[in-house]
Design a protein around this motif. Structure first.
Motif, PDB file in Angstrom:
ATOM      1  N   LYS A 409       0.799  -1.305   0.139  1.00  0.00           N
ATOM      2  CA  LYS A 409       0.129   0.160   0.080  1.00  0.00           C
ATOM      3  C   LYS A 409       0.297   1.267   0.153  1.00  0.00           C
ATOM      4  O   LYS A 409       0.449   2.609  -0.591  1.00  0.00           O
ATOM      5  N   ILE A 413       0.693   4.386  -2.809  1.00  0.00           N
ATOM      6  CA  ILE A 413       0.487   5.794  -3.014  1.00  0.00           C
ATOM      7  C   ILE A 413       1.212   6.348  -3.232  1.00  0.00           C
ATOM      8  O   ILE A 413       1.413   7.409  -3.789  1.00  0.00           O
ATOM      9  N   MET A 445      -3.076   9.814   3.098  1.00  0.00           N
ATOM     10  CA  MET A 445      -3.715   9.168   1.846  1.00  0.00           C
ATOM     11  C   MET A 445      -4.003   7.494   2.293  1.00  0.00           C
ATOM     12  O   MET A 445      -4.721   7.189   1.335  1.00  0.00           O
ATOM     13  N   GLU A 448      -7.136   5.966   3.620  1.00  0.00           N
ATOM     14  CA  GLU A 448      -8.341   6.230   3.094  1.00  0.00           C
ATOM     15  C   GLU A 448      -9.061   6.710   4.237  1.00  0.00           C
ATOM     16  O   GLU A 448      -9.883   6.206   4.335  1.00  0.00           O
ATOM     17  N   LEU A 476      -9.841  10.797  -5.943  1.00  0.00           N
ATOM     18  CA  LEU A 476     -10.732  10.096  -5.125  1.00  0.00           C
ATOM     19  C   LEU A 476     -11.134  10.698  -4.154  1.00  0.00           C
ATOM     20  O   LEU A 476     -12.453   9.722  -3.678  1.00  0.00           O
ATOM     21  N   THR A 480     -14.314   7.079  -3.721  1.00  0.00           N
ATOM     22  CA  THR A 480     -14.968   7.220  -1.940  1.00  0.00           C
ATOM     23  C   THR A 480     -15.334   7.738  -1.023  1.00  0.00           C
ATOM     24  O   THR A 480     -15.767   7.039   0.036  1.00  0.00           O
ATOM     25  N   MET A 482     -15.263  10.762   0.305  1.00  0.00           N
ATOM     26  CA  MET A 482     -13.831  11.620   1.490  1.00  0.00           C
ATOM     27  C   MET A 482     -14.613  13.022   1.341  1.00  0.00           C
ATOM     28  O   MET A 482     -14.818  13.359  -0.036  1.00  0.00           O
TER      29      MET A 482
END
Length: 555
Positions: A409, A413, A445, A448, A476, A480, A482
């Motif tokens: 991960k 990113i 980030m 998440e 994003l 998501t 967000m």
């Protein structure tokens, strides 16, 4: 015109360690030649990592131990490249002033502001005592610092990012240098102060015949100040010409891409293209109700940083917060994230007061509400590699993940931020300011989060990278759901990115509403002042705007 500075075939190299502990050579500047005449203003423009700053760090003798410079550099006919510290100290600060990209690199955190300013005057001009203090306070006034006498006794950490930048500018100008090298001098400043600084630099250029080199990614800044532009890409100058030539008749594809990526020229339909049905969800995830924050400045003195702040944030919404430096934007962000105590009101996360969270709730809130800091270098641990920095939040807040998953991960990113996998084992000081900002964004980030609080996240980035980050944030948000609180002094970026805008002035909300409503029909005088201060990406119109403001101030 008399030649002030000449650079011939300058090369800058860094010896770095690869992941296998082998030494590699990184060529940051590749055979650059240029000349600057007395009284000339020249811009060095290019994306982060192009070699702009390293070019001038080399001639100032400021390269790190792993850096070497080759070529010829002459200042007023004197060779200055690779000279001794003693020889350079006769020039640095007095004949050549430099405004650094990160103000904290030029300010000593252990010394009061006044001590640092008067020391420059004492060392280079042999002026002491009250005369030195008066000269320092006069320069602080010139760079638009209010209550200069009070700030004289403050420490750097007591100032906002914008105020620290203005102090750094004042320090560079104290001795009226023949050449001023300004490395991103307005990065941390709001648009009103940006305009004042450009007016100040133009005045110094005109009255003192000071030559100015402006290192920047901010093209509107160039439009209002400079005579010539040199465009750098991958360590080389790919195009040069007058400001009018570059803005109106750019020939190189890279120069053209820089101009098209400027916020005023960027594709403003990006946000519309990424809007989804999730935007119709008006579920409130954050409610700020009559929040106040006070700082103690002494036993009997208090500074009210925020007063009765109230607003709400919906899921999948981006709220922009704008206002001048010191108005309370960053303080509000820190209060929302429980990094700054409040003295009144309440902050609710999904209808629960954040002040009442137990340990488990606090940990979950930390995972779901992340912050991108204003100063990327100050926010990154200098003793950890990039991959360690990005992996740390996963290790602390998502301990159930395997080591393999955490590493994967973190790498993913890192790459999504435009960095290379082979850079993962480098340290923050081996990256440019813009690259460090991207590392900070990646760290935020990687979890998440449900809420991303962005405190000037693109201020250190060149326009092309700004455009990439804006598109990434919008993507994003769409993927998501967000939500974001986006703090910025760049009103063009806020308009491009945000759904609503909140305007702060002296710790109070003076206006809040839909982004297009605020920009097309502002109601408060301060909002109108902010919008009128936005620089233009047209040299002729931008100079007219600055000249008009100068005439109004004289009147």
């Amino acid at each position: 015109m008399t030649e002030l500075l000449s650079i011939e075939n300058l090369e800058v190299e860094f010896e770095i360690e690869s992941s296998r502990k082998n030494q590699q050579i990184l060529k940051a500047v590749k055979g650059v030649s240029l000349a600057i005449a007395q009284g000339e203003t020249v811009a060095i423009v290019g994306e982060s990592g192009a070699g702009k700053s390293q070019l001038f760090h080399a001639l100032m003798g400021l390269l790190p131990d792993n850096g070497t410079a080759k070529g010829e550099v002459h200042f007023l006919g004197q060779s200055i490249l690779n000279q001794s510290t003693k020889a350079l100290n006769k020039i640095r600060g007095k004949e050549i002033g430099m405004i650094f990209q990160d103000p904290m690199t030029s300010l000593n955190p252990y010394l009061r502001i006044g001590k640092q300013l008067t020391e420059v005057i004492h060392v280079h001009l042999n002026i002491k005592g009250g005369a030195a203090k008066n000269a320092a306070i006069k320069m602080l006034d010139k760079v638009q610092i209010k209550n200069a006498e009070q700030l004289f006794n403050a420490y750097p950490h007591e100032l906002s990012g914008g105020m620290r930048q203005r102090v750094a500018i004042a320090m560079a100008l104290l001795c009226k240098p023949k050449l001023l090298i300004a490395d991103e001098p307005t990065t941390a400043l709001d648009v009103t102060v940006q305009t004042e600084i450009i007016r100040l630099l133009r005045k110094i250029h005109k009255t003192d015949k000071t030559s100015i080199v402006l290192i920047t990614h901010d093209l509107p800044l160039v439009a209002g100040l400079c005579d010539r532009i040199l465009v750098m890409y991958a360590g080389e100058i790919v195009e040069s010409g007058t400001v009018e030539d570059i803005f109106y008749r750019a020939k190189h594809p890279y120069t053209q891409s820089l101009l098209s990526a400027a916020p005023q020229h960027a594709n403003k339909t990006d946000k519309e293209q990424l809007e989804t049905s999730s935007n119709k969800d008006n579920k409130k995830i954050l409610t700020v109700d009559n929040v106040g924050v006070t700082f103690n400045k002494g036993k009997k003195t208090e500074l009210r940083a925020l007063k009765d702040i109230s607003f709400s944030l919906n899921s999948n919404e981006i709220l922009g917060i704008v206002g001048e430096s010191g108005c309370g934007k960053s303080t509000l962000a820190r209060a929302i994230l429980k990094l700054q105590p409040i003295i009144s009101g309440s902050i609710n996360w999904h209808e629960k007061k954040i002040t009442s969270f137990n340990k488990a709730q606090q940990k979950e809130y930390r995972r779901n509400a992340q912050l991108i800091f204003q100063d990327p270098l100050d926010a990154l641990n200098p003793r950890k590699t990039v991959i360690q920095i990005i992996a740390e939040p996963l290790q602390n807040l998502m301990p159930d993940l395997s080591t393999t998953k955490i590493q994967q991960k973190s790498r993913d990113i890192l790459i999504s931020m435009g960095l290379q996998e082979e850079q993962k084992n480098r340290y923050p000081h081996e990256f440019s300011g813009g690259q460090c900002q991207r590392i900070g964004i990646a760290r935020a980030m990687v979890l998440e989060p449900e809420l991303l609080v962005c405190d000037e996240p693109v201020s250190a980035l060149d326009v092309s990278t700004q455009a990439q980050i804006i598109k990434l944030l919008l993507k994003l948000k769409e993927q998501t759901g967000m939500s974001m609180i986006f703090i910025s002094h760049d009103l063009s970026v806020v308009r491009q990115l945000c759904d609503r805008v909140l305007v702060l002035y002296k710790g109070e909300i003076v206006e809040i509403g839909d982004v297009e409503q605020i920009y097309s029909n502002p109601q408060h005088d301060y909002t109108k002042t902010l919008l009128n201060a936005v620089p233009l990406t047209d040299p002729i119109e931008e100079r007219k705007r600055i000249d008009s403001l100068s005439k109004k101030s004289r009147a």
